[in-house]
Design an enzyme around this catalytic site. Structure first.
Site, PDB file in Angstrom:
ATOM      1  N   HIS A 297       0.711  -1.308   0.009  1.00  0.00           N
ATOM      2  CA  HIS A 297      -0.088  -0.007   0.066  1.00  0.00           C
ATOM      3  C   HIS A 297       0.773   1.373  -0.081  1.00  0.00           C
ATOM      4  O   HIS A 297       0.530   2.072   0.685  1.00  0.00           O
ATOM      5  CB  HIS A 297      -1.054   0.100   1.257  1.00  0.00           C
ATOM      6  CG  HIS A 297      -1.804  -1.237   1.325  1.00  0.00           C
ATOM      7  ND1 HIS A 297      -3.009  -1.253   0.675  1.00  0.00           N
ATOM      8  CD2 HIS A 297      -1.556  -2.525   1.824  1.00  0.00           C
ATOM      9  CE1 HIS A 297      -3.618  -2.351   0.854  1.00  0.00           C
ATOM     10  NE2 HIS A 297      -2.679  -3.191   1.449  1.00  0.00           N
TER      11      HIS A 297
ATOM     12  N   TYR B 241       3.583  -5.679   9.467  1.00  0.00           N
ATOM     13  CA  TYR B 241       3.520  -4.104   9.371  1.00  0.00           C
ATOM     14  C   TYR B 241       4.688  -3.294  10.265  1.00  0.00           C
ATOM     15  O   TYR B 241       5.283  -2.482   9.974  1.00  0.00           O
ATOM     16  CB  TYR B 241       2.206  -3.694  10.096  1.00  0.00           C
ATOM     17  CG  TYR B 241       1.010  -3.931   9.147  1.00  0.00           C
ATOM     18  CD1 TYR B 241       1.066  -4.494   7.988  1.00  0.00           C
ATOM     19  CD2 TYR B 241      -0.252  -3.232   9.426  1.00  0.00           C
ATOM     20  CE1 TYR B 241      -0.023  -4.648   6.928  1.00  0.00           C
ATOM     21  CE2 TYR B 241      -1.266  -3.680   8.592  1.00  0.00           C
ATOM     22  CZ  TYR B 241      -1.222  -4.283   7.497  1.00  0.00           C
ATOM     23  OH  TYR B 241      -2.468  -4.439   6.846  1.00  0.00           O
TER      24      TYR B 241
END
Length: 407
Positions: free
Chosen positions: A110, A378
């Site tokens: 992303h 993440y």
């Protein structure tokens, strides 16, 4: 003189106060040559410990070394150093980098996105199901990020049919709720290992710059659980706007009420009163999504309803490839209102890790294995990009139209 006085001593057969009868020793005294109780040195001997002998020193150092080695082995195992085949967060991030390249300062997935700022206006309808302050009637500030899947921050907006929406709610009590959603209603894979294997299968061929079709076909054949996602992707027609898309949380969680009752839940954002947008086309400008977003915000805030779908007994909570039946109860928990945007290079979302396991009291993770994997990956991505410095939008090369393979 009175008989029995202290001056003349005790009467015959009595022991003076403080002394012992004949044949008895005072308390804590031992007969000559007796062994003292454990932990007590013999009377008259110094309490200082004797110096350790060389063998004793060696024995202690060996014990300490064994503890250090055991601790190091534990860390090595967790890091995957002892088992190169073991899946670790670093290996997942490495696979993403191998597919999209390393773009310093950017997220490894992303990567292309924009910060958005606004608030959440709670309806109070979910407050009976969860003690989370965010569901109490009132307003909660949010910092979000609209983005494209994939690790190329310079990809064309038409390179992938999926958009994503991440949000961080910060309640007045300091608790945060972070969530990441995508514009697809189902995830293609159910385990971290399968996701990693998909990245390997989709790695571009150095000769063509594209994935090997046969390798991808073999992967899908080995993973029939991808069927629902592939059916959706085949007919997906994304619009040329972030504002008109639905966004799905995909993973299951639990709402927890004041009595500790746990309610399975999945959530989604549904656009509210968004003006229609044309379908996304390859001929659109490479950055049409951000241009459309800015134009819409000049006309007023953008709104999405936060819908909570309540799972029932038998609904899967550990498999994001399985959708729940459409007849499940749904609660309108309130409205997400976006009032402004900012570049991700220096906007408020830049340093936010949208870890889906950061939850307030009243919301809990489920047994979905993807949640822990997302959190760990993440964190690995965050550590790398923040160590590289902020992203530099001015350094963007020409836009790529090569399809992304983040999903």
């Amino acid at each position: 003189m009175q008989q029995g006085s202290d001056r003349n001593g005790p009467p015959p057969g009595q022991t003076p106060p403080g002394s012992q009868p004949p044949g008895r020793l005072p308390p804590n005294r031992q007969p000559p040559g007796a062994r003292p109780p454990d932990g007590q040195p013999p009377e008259g001997r110094s309490r200082k410990s004797r110096p350790l002998t060389a063998p004793q020193i060696l024995l202690r150092l060996t014990a300490i070394g064994a503890i250090v080695l055991a601790s190091g082995a534990a860390f090595a195992y967790v890091g995957g150093w002892l088992d190169p085949q073991r899946l670790t967060p670093a290996r997942i991030v490495n696979a993403l980098e191998a597919n999209s390249g390393i773009h310093e300062g950017f997220r490894r997935n992303h990567a292309k996105g924009v910060c958005v700022i606004g608030r959440f206006e709670s309806s109070g309808a979910a407050h009976d199901l969860s003690t989370a302050a965010v569901f109490a009637s009132g307003s909660t500030p949010v910092i979000g990020r609209l983005a494209l899947p994939g690790g190329n921050p310079y990809a064309s907006d038409s390179s992938v049919p999926i958009r994503s929406f991440a949000l961080m709610f910060t309640s007045a009590n300091g608790e945060q709720w972070r969530t990441g959603m995508n514009s697809m209603p189902v995830f293609p894979l159910s385990t971290p290992q399968a996701f990693y294997d998909q990245q390997l299968a989709g790695r571009p061929d150095p000769k063509t710059g594209k994935p090997d079709p046969q390798r991808m076909q073999a992967f899908f054949a080995a993973h029939p659980e991808t069927g629902a996602f592939r059916a959706w992707a085949k007919n997906a027609k994304p619009s040329a706007s972030y504002a008109t898309e639905d966004y799905y949380g995909l993973n299951a969680f639990y709402l927890i009420d004041g009595n500790g009752k746990r309610q399975p839940v999945r959530w989604q954002l549904a656009p509210l009163d968004a003006a229609a947008a044309p379908l996304a086309q390859p001929g659109h400008d490479a950055d049409y999504l951000q241009t459309d977003l800015q134009q819409r915000l000049t006309q007023g805030p953008l709104r999405w309803r936060l819908l909570l779908t309540l799972g029932q007994p038998g609904d899967s909570t550990n498999d994001a490839t399985r959708q729940w039946p459409t007849d499940r109860p749904t609660i309108d928990a309130g409205t997400v209102v976006i009032t402004s945007s900012a570049p991700q290079s220096d906007g408020p979302c830049r340093d936010v890790n949208y870890d889906p396991t950061v939850l307030p009291q009243g919301i809990a993770v489920s047994d979905d294995p993807l949640l822990a994997a997302r959190s760990a990956a993440y964190a690995a991505s965050y550590e790398r990009r923040t160590g590289e410095g902020p992203p530099h939008a001015a350094a963007a090369p020409s836009h790529s139209t090569q399809p992304e393979r983040a999903q």
